[in-house]
Design a protein around this motif. Structure first.
Motif, PDB file in Angstrom:
ATOM      1  N   LYS A   2       1.225  -1.155  -0.507  1.00 35.11           N
ATOM      2  CA  LYS A   2       0.270   0.323  -0.211  1.00 35.11           C
ATOM      3  C   LYS A   2       0.898   1.484   0.353  1.00 35.11           C
ATOM      4  O   LYS A   2       1.577   1.765   0.642  1.00 35.11           O
ATOM      5  CB  LYS A   2      -0.742  -0.102   1.340  1.00 35.11           C
ATOM      6  N   LEU A   3       0.450   1.995  -0.883  1.00 32.50           N
ATOM      7  CA  LEU A   3       1.020   3.575  -0.716  1.00 32.50           C
ATOM      8  C   LEU A   3       0.412   4.434  -0.081  1.00 32.50           C
ATOM      9  O   LEU A   3      -0.790   4.495  -0.225  1.00 32.50           O
ATOM     10  CB  LEU A   3       1.746   3.783  -2.256  1.00 32.50           C
ATOM     11  N   ILE A   4       0.728   5.318   0.720  1.00 33.62           N
ATOM     12  CA  ILE A   4       0.582   7.152   0.962  1.00 33.62           C
ATOM     13  C   ILE A   4       1.274   7.585   0.423  1.00 33.62           C
ATOM     14  O   ILE A   4       2.282   8.112   0.617  1.00 33.62           O
ATOM     15  CB  ILE A   4       0.302   6.660   2.722  1.00 33.62           C
ATOM     16  N   ASP A   5       0.234   8.745  -0.523  1.00 38.92           N
ATOM     17  CA  ASP A   5       0.649  10.024  -1.143  1.00 38.92           C
ATOM     18  C   ASP A   5       1.288  10.862  -0.386  1.00 38.92           C
ATOM     19  O   ASP A   5       0.247  11.392   0.187  1.00 38.92           O
ATOM     20  CB  ASP A   5      -0.280   9.942  -2.273  1.00 38.92           C
ATOM     21  N   LEU A   6       2.508  11.484  -0.660  1.00 40.37           N
ATOM     22  CA  LEU A   6       2.848  12.167   0.648  1.00 40.37           C
ATOM     23  C   LEU A   6       3.345  13.637  -0.838  1.00 40.37           C
ATOM     24  O   LEU A   6       3.731  14.642   0.358  1.00 40.37           O
ATOM     25  CB  LEU A   6       3.705  11.951   1.798  1.00 40.37           C
ATOM     26  N   SER A   7       2.897  13.378  -1.951  1.00 36.96           N
ATOM     27  CA  SER A   7       2.838  14.877  -2.033  1.00 36.96           C
ATOM     28  C   SER A   7       1.739  15.924  -3.002  1.00 36.96           C
ATOM     29  O   SER A   7       0.513  15.548  -2.139  1.00 36.96           O
ATOM     30  CB  SER A   7       2.859  14.381  -4.361  1.00 36.96           C
ATOM     31  N   GLN A   8       2.129  16.951  -2.778  1.00 43.15           N
ATOM     32  CA  GLN A   8       1.522  17.961  -3.588  1.00 43.15           C
ATOM     33  C   GLN A   8       1.093  18.337  -5.376  1.00 43.15           C
ATOM     34  O   GLN A   8       2.480  17.800  -5.652  1.00 43.15           O
ATOM     35  CB  GLN A   8       2.225  19.454  -2.861  1.00 43.15           C
ATOM     36  N   PRO A   9       0.188  18.716  -5.608  1.00 37.98           N
ATOM     37  CA  PRO A   9      -0.483  18.392  -6.959  1.00 37.98           C
ATOM     38  C   PRO A   9       0.346  19.298  -7.590  1.00 37.98           C
ATOM     39  O   PRO A   9       0.288  20.472  -7.079  1.00 37.98           O
ATOM     40  CB  PRO A   9      -1.705  18.463  -7.049  1.00 37.98           C
ATOM     41  N   ILE A  10      -0.072  19.465  -9.048  1.00 41.63           N
ATOM     42  CA  ILE A  10       1.219  20.652  -9.348  1.00 41.63           C
ATOM     43  C   ILE A  10       0.021  20.509 -10.811  1.00 41.63           C
ATOM     44  O   ILE A  10      -0.477  19.809 -11.158  1.00 41.63           O
ATOM     45  CB  ILE A  10       2.557  20.327 -10.295  1.00 41.63           C
ATOM     46  N   PHE A  11      -0.352  21.372 -10.879  1.00 41.90           N
ATOM     47  CA  PHE A  11      -1.531  22.503 -12.103  1.00 41.90           C
ATOM     48  C   PHE A  11      -1.551  23.420 -12.349  1.00 41.90           C
ATOM     49  O   PHE A  11       0.086  24.130 -11.492  1.00 41.90           O
ATOM     50  CB  PHE A  11      -3.343  22.075 -11.016  1.00 41.90           C
ATOM     51  N   ASP A  12      -1.828  23.811 -13.657  1.00 43.23           N
ATOM     52  CA  ASP A  12      -2.018  25.856 -13.791  1.00 43.23           C
ATOM     53  C   ASP A  12      -2.075  26.516 -12.372  1.00 43.23           C
ATOM     54  O   ASP A  12      -3.231  26.108 -12.276  1.00 43.23           O
ATOM     55  CB  ASP A  12      -2.672  25.994 -15.091  1.00 43.23           C
ATOM     56  N   GLY A  13      -1.041  27.565 -12.312  1.00 41.79           N
ATOM     57  CA  GLY A  13      -1.485  28.630 -11.165  1.00 41.79           C
ATOM     58  C   GLY A  13      -1.011  27.691 -10.172  1.00 41.79           C
ATOM     59  O   GLY A  13      -1.639  28.892  -8.953  1.00 41.79           O
ATOM     60  N   ALA A  14      -1.166  26.494 -10.024  1.00 36.36           N
ATOM     61  CA  ALA A  14      -0.012  25.893  -8.459  1.00 36.36           C
ATOM     62  C   ALA A  14       0.420  27.021  -8.061  1.00 36.36           C
ATOM     63  O   ALA A  14       0.980  27.952  -8.277  1.00 36.36           O
ATOM     64  CB  ALA A  14       0.443  24.890  -8.384  1.00 36.36           C
ATOM     65  N   PRO A  15       0.224  27.012  -6.547  1.00 38.02           N
ATOM     66  CA  PRO A  15       1.109  27.795  -5.568  1.00 38.02           C
ATOM     67  C   PRO A  15       2.455  27.110  -5.054  1.00 38.02           C
ATOM     68  O   PRO A  15       2.574  26.112  -5.828  1.00 38.02           O
ATOM     69  CB  PRO A  15       0.330  27.540  -3.868  1.00 38.02           C
ATOM     70  N   ASN A  16       3.200  28.392  -5.170  1.00 37.34           N
ATOM     71  CA  ASN A  16       4.805  27.978  -5.430  1.00 37.34           C
ATOM     72  C   ASN A  16       5.348  29.143  -4.568  1.00 37.34           C
ATOM     73  O   ASN A  16       5.101  30.105  -4.115  1.00 37.34           O
ATOM     74  CB  ASN A  16       5.462  27.719  -7.204  1.00 37.34           C
ATOM     75  N   CYS A  17       7.039  28.730  -4.593  1.00 32.14           N
ATOM     76  CA  CYS A  17       8.075  29.589  -3.612  1.00 32.14           C
ATOM     77  C   CYS A  17       7.466  31.744  -5.258  1.00 32.14           C
ATOM     78  O   CYS A  17       7.299  31.429  -6.303  1.00 32.14           O
ATOM     79  CB  CYS A  17       8.908  29.460  -4.459  1.00 32.14           C
ATOM     80  N   PRO A  18       7.459  32.433  -4.149  1.00 33.65           N
ATOM     81  CA  PRO A  18       7.247  33.586  -5.228  1.00 33.65           C
ATOM     82  C   PRO A  18       8.231  34.053  -5.889  1.00 33.65           C
ATOM     83  O   PRO A  18       8.454  34.879  -7.242  1.00 33.65           O
ATOM     84  CB  PRO A  18       6.648  34.182  -3.967  1.00 33.65           C
ATOM     85  N   ALA A  19       9.923  33.465  -5.685  1.00 36.43           N
ATOM     86  CA  ALA A  19      10.768  33.884  -6.352  1.00 36.43           C
ATOM     87  C   ALA A  19      10.869  33.580  -7.375  1.00 36.43           C
ATOM     88  O   ALA A  19      12.015  33.548  -8.439  1.00 36.43           O
ATOM     89  CB  ALA A  19      12.131  33.417  -5.221  1.00 36.43           C
ATOM     90  N   HIS A  20      10.044  31.778  -8.066  1.00 40.82           N
ATOM     91  CA  HIS A  20      10.228  31.843  -8.709  1.00 40.82           C
ATOM     92  C   HIS A  20       9.068  31.784  -9.880  1.00 40.82           C
ATOM     93  O   HIS A  20       8.317  32.682  -9.837  1.00 40.82           O
ATOM     94  CB  HIS A  20      10.125  29.576  -8.492  1.00 40.82           C
ATOM     95  N   PRO A  21       8.820  31.454 -10.941  1.00 39.81           N
ATOM     96  CA  PRO A  21       8.375  31.789 -12.627  1.00 39.81           C
ATOM     97  C   PRO A  21       6.827  31.519 -11.543  1.00 39.81           C
ATOM     98  O   PRO A  21       6.489  30.357 -11.555  1.00 39.81           O
ATOM     99  CB  PRO A  21       8.492  31.645 -13.528  1.00 39.81           C
TER     100      PRO A  21
END
Length: 217
Positions: A2-21
């Motif tokens: 069994k796997l427990i997903d510990l990831s954050q999703p990536i999608f258009d406009g996803a939150p990210n570091c404000p120093a990044h594009p």
């Protein structure tokens, strides 16, 4: 298994570091016009759940290619730090109390609760809890294999602490996984547990997207 997903999703406009594009995803082919569907991604390599190699902070440091793939799989423990305040530094004492056991050879995952706050708010972007340089040195002394956190930066958004925390860990060969998310079932895991965060095979890169998971037999 069994796997427990510990990831954050990536999608258009996803939150990210404000120093990044900003994260941008364009649909460049689709059915029925093109006969297949395909997306073009525009984002920094340190976006969403990702691994930092030493080269990310250290000039001449090891890139992802230099780290054995096996090093990204191993025993992990979660330090439950939920309830920690905004802007609060995670001290060595608090971390030791949360772990309750030494960490030699283990992947130490810091659960601050900030993964649930993921949004382009002032608090999430600029006021997250962070691993103090003192606690980073303690983890080096403990011979941790890697360290992860549920925010885009383990050192928070402040300098010089952000820079120093990264330098201490990466300088000791301790890779970092950032932008984790801990669902409720993660806190019911028997510790230690098997963990994997295999980075995408980007050649000569300082970091790469990954899919972090807890693995249960």
């Amino acid at each position: 298994m069994k796997l427990i997903d510990l990831s954050q999703p990536i999608f258009d406009g996803a939150p990210n570091c404000p120093a990044h594009p900003p994260v941008r995803i364009d649909l460049i082919a689709d059915h029925p016009r093109d006969g297949w569907r395909m997306e073009m991604l525009t984002m920094a390599s340190h976006t969403g759940s990702h691994v930092d190699a030493p080269l990310h902070k250290l000039a001449g440091g090891a890139d992802l290619d230099a780290l054995p793939l096996e090093s990204f799989i191993g025993e992990a423990v979660i330090a439950d730090l939920r309830g920690i305040a905004a802007d609060e530094a995670i001290s060595a004492r608090r971390l030791a109390d949360a772990l309750g056991a030494p960490a030699p050879g283990r992947i130490v995952l810091l659960a601050t609760g900030w993964g649930e706050k993921r949004a382009m708010t002032e608090e999430w972007q600029h006021r997250s809890p962070y691993l103090s340089p003192e606690a980073a040195r303690w983890l080096v002394e403990q011979k941790a294999r890697a360290v992860g956190i549920d925010h885009y930066s383990i050192g928070g958004s402040r300098d010089p602490d952000n820079s120093e925390t990264h330098s201490i860990l990466l300088g000791a060969g301790i890779w970092i996984v950032e932008e984790l998310r801990f669902p409720p079932e993660a806190f019911a895991l028997s510790q230690p547990f098997q963990f994997a965060a295999l980075p995408v095979n980007f050649r000569n890169h300082s970091g790469a997207f990954c899919r972090p998971v807890a693995m249960l037999p």
